[in-house]
Each structure stands twice: as structure tokens, then as C-alpha cells.
Design a protein around this motif. Structure first.
Motif, PDB file in Angstrom:
ATOM      1  N   ALA A 293       0.830  -1.204   0.000  1.00 51.46           N
ATOM      2  CA  ALA A 293       0.000   0.000   0.000  1.00 51.46           C
ATOM      3  C   ALA A 293       0.867   1.258   0.000  1.00 51.46           C
ATOM      4  O   ALA A 293       0.583   2.229  -0.708  1.00 51.46           O
ATOM      5  CB  ALA A 293      -0.915  -0.012   1.220  1.00 51.46           C
ATOM      6  N   THR A 294       1.940   1.225   0.787  1.00 51.76           N
ATOM      7  CA  THR A 294       2.851   2.365   0.839  1.00 51.76           C
ATOM      8  C   THR A 294       3.509   2.604  -0.515  1.00 51.76           C
ATOM      9  O   THR A 294       3.620   3.739  -0.984  1.00 51.76           O
ATOM     10  CB  THR A 294       3.935   2.140   1.902  1.00 51.76           C
ATOM     11  N   ALA A 295       3.935   1.491  -1.148  1.00 48.26           N
ATOM     12  CA  ALA A 295       4.572   1.609  -2.464  1.00 48.26           C
ATOM     13  C   ALA A 295       3.587   2.133  -3.490  1.00 48.26           C
ATOM     14  O   ALA A 295       3.944   2.937  -4.360  1.00 48.26           O
ATOM     15  CB  ALA A 295       5.109   0.247  -2.901  1.00 48.26           C
TER      16      ALA A 295
ATOM     17  N   SER B  93       1.907   1.910  -9.856  1.00 49.74           N
ATOM     18  CA  SER B  93       2.529   0.657 -10.280  1.00 49.74           C
ATOM     19  C   SER B  93       2.587   0.579 -11.793  1.00 49.74           C
ATOM     20  O   SER B  93       1.680   1.044 -12.493  1.00 49.74           O
ATOM     21  CB  SER B  93       1.722  -0.523  -9.725  1.00 49.74           C
ATOM     22  N   LEU B  94       3.679  -0.001 -12.287  1.00 53.64           N
ATOM     23  CA  LEU B  94       3.751  -0.274 -13.719  1.00 53.64           C
ATOM     24  C   LEU B  94       2.625  -1.211 -14.107  1.00 53.64           C
ATOM     25  O   LEU B  94       2.239  -2.092 -13.353  1.00 53.64           O
ATOM     26  CB  LEU B  94       5.090  -0.937 -14.070  1.00 53.64           C
ATOM     27  N   ARG B  95       2.116  -1.006 -15.310  1.00 54.91           N
ATOM     28  CA  ARG B  95       1.129  -1.935 -15.815  1.00 54.91           C
ATOM     29  C   ARG B  95       1.858  -3.113 -16.451  1.00 54.91           C
ATOM     30  O   ARG B  95       3.031  -3.032 -16.800  1.00 54.91           O
ATOM     31  CB  ARG B  95       0.196  -1.226 -16.793  1.00 54.91           C
TER      32      ARG B  95
ATOM     33  N   VAL C 178       0.926  -4.355 -12.332  1.00 56.42           N
ATOM     34  CA  VAL C 178       1.682  -5.527 -11.909  1.00 56.42           C
ATOM     35  C   VAL C 178       1.303  -5.943 -10.492  1.00 56.42           C
ATOM     36  O   VAL C 178       1.218  -7.137 -10.181  1.00 56.42           O
ATOM     37  CB  VAL C 178       3.199  -5.243 -11.994  1.00 56.42           C
ATOM     38  N   VAL C 179       1.023  -4.956  -9.625  1.00 59.56           N
ATOM     39  CA  VAL C 179       0.723  -5.251  -8.232  1.00 59.56           C
ATOM     40  C   VAL C 179      -0.554  -6.076  -8.088  1.00 59.56           C
ATOM     41  O   VAL C 179      -0.778  -6.706  -7.038  1.00 59.56           O
ATOM     42  CB  VAL C 179       0.621  -3.931  -7.423  1.00 59.56           C
ATOM     43  N   ASP C 180      -1.385  -6.136  -9.122  1.00 60.00           N
ATOM     44  CA  ASP C 180      -2.603  -6.963  -9.052  1.00 60.00           C
ATOM     45  C   ASP C 180      -2.273  -8.455  -8.928  1.00 60.00           C
ATOM     46  O   ASP C 180      -3.159  -9.261  -8.603  1.00 60.00           O
ATOM     47  CB  ASP C 180      -3.473  -6.743 -10.295  1.00 60.00           C
ATOM     48  N   LEU C 181      -1.039  -8.822  -9.185  1.00 53.05           N
ATOM     49  CA  LEU C 181      -0.643 -10.223  -9.056  1.00 53.05           C
ATOM     50  C   LEU C 181      -0.736 -10.729  -7.621  1.00 53.05           C
ATOM     51  O   LEU C 181      -0.768 -11.940  -7.386  1.00 53.05           O
ATOM     52  CB  LEU C 181       0.777 -10.431  -9.583  1.00 53.05           C
TER      53      LEU C 181
ATOM     54  N   HIS D 207      12.305 -10.407 -10.893  1.00 56.44           N
ATOM     55  CA  HIS D 207      12.723  -9.073 -11.343  1.00 56.44           C
ATOM     56  C   HIS D 207      11.760  -8.008 -10.824  1.00 56.44           C
ATOM     57  O   HIS D 207      12.197  -6.925 -10.407  1.00 56.44           O
ATOM     58  CB  HIS D 207      12.776  -9.043 -12.873  1.00 56.44           C
ATOM     59  N   ALA D 208      10.455  -8.310 -10.851  1.00 57.07           N
ATOM     60  CA  ALA D 208       9.468  -7.354 -10.344  1.00 57.07           C
ATOM     61  C   ALA D 208       9.700  -7.048  -8.870  1.00 57.07           C
ATOM     62  O   ALA D 208       9.530  -5.907  -8.423  1.00 57.07           O
ATOM     63  CB  ALA D 208       8.057  -7.897 -10.567  1.00 57.07           C
ATOM     64  N   VAL D 209      10.082  -8.059  -8.102  1.00 59.89           N
ATOM     65  CA  VAL D 209      10.401  -7.845  -6.690  1.00 59.89           C
ATOM     66  C   VAL D 209      11.646  -6.974  -6.555  1.00 59.89           C
ATOM     67  O   VAL D 209      11.700  -6.053  -5.730  1.00 59.89           O
ATOM     68  CB  VAL D 209      10.598  -9.197  -5.973  1.00 59.89           C
ATOM     69  N   ALA D 210      12.642  -7.255  -7.398  1.00 63.16           N
ATOM     70  CA  ALA D 210      13.908  -6.504  -7.329  1.00 63.16           C
ATOM     71  C   ALA D 210      13.714  -5.022  -7.637  1.00 63.16           C
ATOM     72  O   ALA D 210      14.395  -4.164  -7.053  1.00 63.16           O
ATOM     73  CB  ALA D 210      14.927  -7.106  -8.287  1.00 63.16           C
ATOM     74  N   VAL D 211      12.787  -4.707  -8.545  1.00 63.48           N
ATOM     75  CA  VAL D 211      12.558  -3.302  -8.912  1.00 63.48           C
ATOM     76  C   VAL D 211      11.408  -2.690  -8.118  1.00 63.48           C
ATOM     77  O   VAL D 211      10.885  -1.630  -8.483  1.00 63.48           O
ATOM     78  CB  VAL D 211      12.305  -3.164 -10.434  1.00 63.48           C
ATOM     79  N   LYS D 212      10.989  -3.366  -7.045  1.00 61.71           N
ATOM     80  CA  LYS D 212       9.996  -2.858  -6.101  1.00 61.71           C
ATOM     81  C   LYS D 212       8.597  -2.727  -6.690  1.00 61.71           C
ATOM     82  O   LYS D 212       7.789  -1.916  -6.221  1.00 61.71           O
ATOM     83  CB  LYS D 212      10.432  -1.477  -5.551  1.00 61.71           C
ATOM     84  N   GLU D 213       8.298  -3.537  -7.697  1.00 59.31           N
ATOM     85  CA  GLU D 213       6.930  -3.544  -8.230  1.00 59.31           C
ATOM     86  C   GLU D 213       6.045  -4.519  -7.473  1.00 59.31           C
ATOM     87  O   GLU D 213       4.825  -4.407  -7.509  1.00 59.31           O
ATOM     88  CB  GLU D 213       6.941  -3.913  -9.724  1.00 59.31           C
ATOM     89  N   LEU D 214       6.648  -5.492  -6.791  1.00 59.86           N
ATOM     90  CA  LEU D 214       5.913  -6.456  -5.990  1.00 59.86           C
ATOM     91  C   LEU D 214       6.601  -6.610  -4.634  1.00 59.86           C
ATOM     92  O   LEU D 214       7.834  -6.558  -4.557  1.00 59.86           O
ATOM     93  CB  LEU D 214       5.867  -7.819  -6.681  1.00 59.86           C
TER      94      LEU D 214
END
Length: 487
Positions: A96-98, A104-106, A189-192, A232-239
Motif C-alpha cells: 500500500a505504501t509503495a 505501479s507499472l502496468r 503488476v501489483v494486481d498479481l 525481477h518485479a520484486v527486485a525493482v519494487k513492483e511487488l
């Protein structure tokens, strides 16, 4: 087999809220057959098994200690993820903070950036595999309405648009509507992290567009692609975390073991190789030009892509005795959009080997004679390749598939044409490997010649080896007789 703790941790009595459970069993760390993360921790929450793998034993034990402490505190664990409630809450707060900090990127934009970053370092087949896996996920990562394009067009549009060279270009007319839907109606992406969305993602990995189960290898390849993208999504803070790590691995089919029904015997093999020469008109030499191509699969165990790249300089063909094929290159079929050269065939080193290594394969006199006859009649193709089409170009997979299908109709009885027997050119390689194993060639030597690991050979062909149980029994019986243990 994993073992649980001898003593269950003390927890206060009570009821967990829906989706959570106080029924938690923690197993000890075990070592699994993986190179990158060989230490596995498994635990059960409400009857559902969760697992995680780690690079070192210390990391695995540290995570085990964290879970054990949560159990001692009496925390409920989320059944779906296997995480303690405090961690689930912290992850949600972090997400939520992020989300508040930046949008979030789509999904489509994320995939474009991700693939572009890996494109230069990836082989054509890897690029195609990435596109296929991410396109399957994209079908779950779009919002759907009345005018949603058909899945087949969404998938094709994604595969076209993911190629970096196509960025900024207008899509083909037939894909325009699907492309616009992908770029406007895709999810963040965060919808995952949404359970319902991710369940649909897992379904898309496991099934084809027509709703039938995907092949086991297809499912595993798509899952690997998604896992790497999510890391990769975790590494770039998308998840906040990789939701695939705790997801159940659905088993969909399996191509791990060779089907005995595809294997030809010696008579059938020779009949098929002879039938190839009858395919096509005599003046164009369509079948005769490929007879030796199939022979190297059948007698030397080459992969089709390795035979396509074979050159005269790789061949030692003496007038008498055994020869040698020294394999240095493979020409796998991809597509023009996936290769750097713009050709359909990529140019790669040998599978599962360093780019500058080769693989010498001894070949029997019968294959030496076949290759000598082929070279005498047709010479070499461009770049000194042993096999080529009528114009001297690379032999296409569609060409050797069509010739093979026609040859089967000539060689096999009508009732066998529709059977799995030698249904693919690749099945000639399976027949070769099986013949060597049944001849008593050690598994390690078979693996070396065909470019596999001994573990793969044992796993894939163990059901195709005839007579080994009887031979083993005879050896044991002889040993018992020598020891006097007879009845």
C-alpha cells in the motif's frame, strides 16, 4: 523424507479468522536436486503444504527459526501463502505504501522493459519462450468487457509487441484492436498479489487456448519464465514478494519419459530411411537429399538442429571402419523476429554446453557409407554444410517434417500410419539412444555421445531398456551360487 519437529510448539487455544489457521506443522530443512537454491524448507498450514528454497543452509535455517518463533507467539498463518499473519500484514502495508508513493507499472509496460533488458543476452529460443510465457500470463492480466478481443489475437498481439524492434511501430491491421486493448486495459503488476487474479494466471500457465491441458514441458517452461519475471518485479519494487514461490505446482502431463510406442526396430528403421528416397520427384531430389539427414539422427543420435548445422569439416569419413562427427554448432528453428540475423534459424553452440566446446560422436561404418554417398551425389551446401535445400540454404523444419510424414505413409502399413510409431523425426534419436542402451553401452557414455546428462538419460529411457532385469537377476543368481546360497 522430511521430518517434523519432535515437540509441537505451544500455542494458545483459539480460532483463526477465515483464510488463516493455527494448525501449523514445520518440517526440517532438506537438500534437493537444484543447483541455484538447493536447500528446501517445507511446512503445512491448515493441510496445505508451503515451501521455499534457499542458496545456503544457514538462510534456510534462519527462515525456519522465524516461522518457529511465529508459531510460539501463537500467530495464525495464512493458508494460501503459508506466511504468518504479521508478515502478511507487513507485506500488505508495504504494498500500500509503495502504491501511494508511485503508480505501479502496468503489466504490458513492465514486460516490454523486462524483455528489452534481457534481449541481447538471450538466444532466439529463449526470447521466443519468454514471449510465450509472458503472453500466456497477459491473458489473465487484462480487464475484460463486452468488446474484449479473442484470446488468440491478444496472444498474437502481445508476442508481436514484445519484440524490441517493433516498439513504436504500428501493429499489423489484424492485431490492431487486440494491441490497443492490451495497452489500455492491462492490469497493474501489483494486481498479481490478488488471489483471484493469480489463480487465473496459474490456469493460463497450465492450459491451452482451447481449454485442453498444455504439455508438461510447456507448463514448466512458462512457469520458469514467469518466476524469473516476478523475481525481477520484486527486485525493482513492483511487488512486495514473489507470489509464485508459495503456489502449488500443478502437474500437467509429463514429457519426461520416452513413450515406447514411438520406437522403431531395426527393420522399421531401415524401411523408413529407404522410403525417404521415394518422396518427391526424382529430378528435384527432395527426399533423396534428406535420406542421410535422417540417418545421422538414427545412427548417431543427433538432434535435428545439430544435423542442420553439421559441416563437412566436422566429419571424419574413412574408407574403412568407424568415423567421427565432431559437433560444434546447432541451428535451432525460431523465427525471424527472434533472431539477431533476421533468419529463421538461430546459430548457437551445443545445447547445455559452453559456446566454444564440441562433442565428438563415433559413427558406425553404415553411416559413414551413407554420408559418403550423399556427399558424392549432392556435395555440400552453403558454408560447407553437409545438408541443404535445393538452393543450398538451411534445411527448414517444415521441409524435413513434410518429407518424414510422406515417408511414413510409404514405409508403414496403413493401420500404423496413424500410430505414434516414429511420428516425429526426433523419434529416430530416441530409437538410437534406446538401441545403444539395450546393447549394453554404459549410460555415461551414451550421455556423452548424445549431449545429455546421465541423469536425464536414466530418467527418460529407463522404461525402454529391455532385458536388464533378467540380466541383473542372472548376475545375482550366479553370485548366490558362488556363495553356496542355493536351494
Amino acid at each position: 523424507m522430511s521430518t517434523t519437529d519432535d515437540a509441537s510448539p505451544l500455542r494458545p487455544h483459539g480460532e483463526a479468522r477465515p483464510g488463516y489457521s493455527l494448525d501449523v506443522r514445520l518440517w526440517k530443512v532438506t537438500k534437493v536436486d537444484r543447483k541455484a537454491r538447493p536447500y528446501q524448507l517445507r511446512w503445512v498450514v491448515g493441510g496445505k503444504v508451503s515451501s521455499a528454497t534457499f542458496a545456503t543452509s544457514a538462510l534456510a535455517e534462519s527462515r525456519r527459526s522465524e516461522l518457529r518463533q511465529a508459531m510460539r507467539r501463537g500467530e495464525a498463518f495464512e493458508i494460501a501463502s503459508g506466511q504468518p499473519e504479521s508478515e502478511v500484514r507487513a507485506s500488505a502495508e508495504a504494498a500500500a505504501t509503495a502504491a501511494e508513493a508511485r503508480p505501479s507499472l502496468r503489466w504490458f509496460e513492465f514486460c516490454q522493459k523486462y524483455v528489452a533488458g534481457r534481449w541481447r543476452m538471450s538466444a532466439a529460443k529463449t526470447r521466443e519462450g519468454m514471449a510465450d510465457g509472458l503472453a500466456a500470463v497477459a491473458l489473465a492480466m487484462v480487464t475484460r468487457g463486452e468488446n474484449t478481443p479473442e484470446d488468440k489475437y491478444l496472444r498474437l498481439a502481445f508476442r508481436w509487441a514484445i519484440v524490441p524492434a517493433n516498439a513504436g511501430n504500428e501493429p499489423p491491421a489484424e492485431l490492431k484492436a487486440a494491441y490497443e486493448w492490451l495497452t489500455k486495459e492491462d492490469r497493474p503488476v501489483v494486481d498479481l498479489v490478488d488471489v483471484e487474479v493469480f489463480e487465473d494466471v496459474l490456469y493460463r500457465l497450465s492450459y491451452r487456448l482451447d481449454g485442453t491441458p498444455a504439455a508438461g514441458e510447456t507448463h514448466k517452461r512458462r512457469r520458469r519464465v514467469l518466476n524469473t519475471a516476478l523475481e525481477h518485479a520484486v527486485a525493482v519494487k513492483e511487488l512486495p514478494g514473489n507470489p509464485l514461490q508459495g503456489a502449488y505446482k500443478k502437474r500437467v502431463g509429463s514429457g519426461a519419459v520416452v513413450d515406447r510406442r514411438v520406437l522403431v526396430n531395426a527393420v522399421q528403421g531401415r524401411q523408413l530411411l529407404t522410403a525417404v528416397s521415394y518422396v518427391g520427384s526424382w529430378d528435384r531430389n527432395r527426399g533423396r537429399r534428406l535420406a542421410a539427414f535422417y540417418a545421422v539422427l538414427y545412427y548417431a543420435g543427433l538432434r535435428p538442429a545439430e544435423a542442420v548445422g553439421l559441416r563437412l569439416s566436422d566429419c571424419r569419413l574413412p574408407d574403412e571402419g568407424w568415423g567421427t562427427l565432431t559437433l560444434r554448432e546447432t541451428r535451432p528453428v525460431s523465427g525471424k523476429q527472434w533472431t539477431d540475423s533476421g533468419e529463421r534459424h538461430d546459430r548457437r553452440g551445443l545445447k547445455a554446453r559452453e559456446a566454444d566446446t564440441d562433442r565428438p560422436v563415433p559413427i558406425p561404418p553404415v553411416l559413414v557409407a551413407i554420408l559418403q554417398t550423399h556427399l558424392k551425389e549432392f556435395g555440400t551446401a552453403k558454408e560447407g554444410r553437409v545438408f541443404g535445400n535445393e538452393r543450398g540454404g538451411v534445411v527448414g523444419s517444415s521441409t524435413y517434417w513434410r518429407v518424414w510424414e510422406e515417408a511414413r505413409e510409404y514405409a508403414l502399413p496403413p493401420e500404423r500410419v496413424g500410430s505414434p510409431l516414429a511420428g516425429r523425426p526426433y523419434d529416430l534419436r530416441h530409437a538410437c539412444i534406446t538401441r545403444w542402451l539395450n546393447a549394453g553401452v554404459p549410460i555415461a557414455e551414451v550421455a556423452r555421445r548424445v549431449g545429455n546428462s546421465p541423469e536425464v538419460i536414466h530418467r527418460r529411457y529407463h522404461g525402454c531398456i529391455d532385458g536388464h532385469e533378467e540380466a541383473a537377476n542372472e548376475k545375482i543368481a550366479k553370485s548366490l551360487e558362488e556363495d553356496g546360497d542355493t536351494v
